[in-house]
Scaffold this active site. Structure first.
Site, short mmCIF file in Angstrom:
data_model
loop_
_atom_site.label_atom_id
_atom_site.label_comp_id
_atom_site.label_asym_id
_atom_site.label_seq_id
_atom_site.Cartn_x
_atom_site.Cartn_y
_atom_site.Cartn_z
N LEU A 27 -6.58 12.45 16.75
CA LEU A 27 -7.59 13.31 16.14
C LEU A 27 -8.84 12.46 15.95
O LEU A 27 -8.75 11.25 15.69
CB LEU A 27 -7.14 13.85 14.78
N ASP A 28 -10.01 13.08 16.05
CA ASP A 28 -11.26 12.36 15.81
C ASP A 28 -11.29 11.79 14.40
O ASP A 28 -10.65 12.32 13.49
CB ASP A 28 -12.46 13.29 15.98
N ARG A 29 -12.07 10.76 14.24
CA ARG A 29 -12.23 10.12 12.93
C ARG A 29 -12.55 11.12 11.82
O ARG A 29 -11.98 11.09 10.73
CB ARG A 29 -13.36 9.08 13.01
#
Length: 238
Positions: free
Chosen positions: A59-61
């Site tokens: 998942l993105d930051r």
């Protein structure tokens, strides 16, 4: 974050995998420049196994919500195949600027890297990889819309680029929207996931609670906070 806090963020645990509620604002793994990451604390999630669990996907930051970990090599291989084959059901919630007119639809726009100097930044490109996202309008208010997004493919930044390309960037997006340098965090949440690990059993399902930074915007669009806890499944096993 404190590694011990990861225990409190478990949505599911069995002998093969864990599902965590990832907090926004922390990368899942250490980048080329170093720094703290979520996987730094995975050792506290061994629960008696000789090795720490490992990421089955990313998942993105700045994206919160359901994150799947495999507890050993065979589980990771199985999970990797399920993700590659598109057999894992994923649903995201987003608050976007503006929004669609129709109640639902399909975004079918191929994606490619913007350029080599931008790392993982992506763009719509007719010569890029096929990329599809289904969306459903759940509510709207004050020039914003609450969407459910189901990625049918798993390209980098797919949901963020697709929404921006149609003229409704995700609120707080610093790359593809208007959030750069502003105080508003990215309003993208991996709300639920369904993992068919066994043909003889129902898929493992989990729902991640709405993160605090999205509550106000979602409530304005019609989300009701009461009963939220009942939506979150916690199934602790081996």
């Amino acid at each position: 974050m404190n590694p011990e806090d990861l225990n409190d963020r478990l949505l599911h645990r069995d002998g093969l995998m864990l599902i965590l509620d990832k907090p926004a604002g922390i990368p899942v793994h250490r980048g080329p420049k170093g720094g703290a990451s979520l996987e730094d604390g995975f050792d506290v999630l061994r629960f008696g196994l000789p090795r720490a669990p490992a990421l089955a996907h990313r998942l993105d930051r700045d994206t919160s919500g359901c994150l799947v970990l495999g507890r050993h090599r065979k589980a990771l291989e199985k999970l990797g195949l399920l993700f590659k084959q598109g057999k894992i059901g994923k649903a995201y919630w987003a608050v976007v600027e503006g929004g669609p007119v129709e109640p639902e639809g399909l975004i079918d726009l191929p994606l490619a890297r913007r350029d080599e100097t931008r790392g993982w930044w992506m763009k719509v490109d007719p010569q890029g990889m096929p990329s599809q996202t289904r969306w459903t309008l759940l509510g709207r208010a004050d020039g914003r819309s609450w969407l459910a997004l189901a990625p049918l493919t798993g390209r980098t930044h797919q949901l963020r680029v697709h929404c921006a390309a149609l003229g409704w960037p995700i609120l707080g997006d610093p790359i593809y929207g208007t959030g750069r340098g502003g105080p508003t965090p990215l309003h993208l949440h991996a709300r639920s996931i369904s993992v068919p690990m066994s043909s003889a059993k129902p898929p493992v399902a989990a729902v991640a609670p709405v993160p605090p930074h999205m509550e106000e915007a979602l409530a304005a669009c019609g989300w009701v906070r009461s009963g939220e806890a009942a939506n979150v499944r916690l199934d602790i096993g081996t």
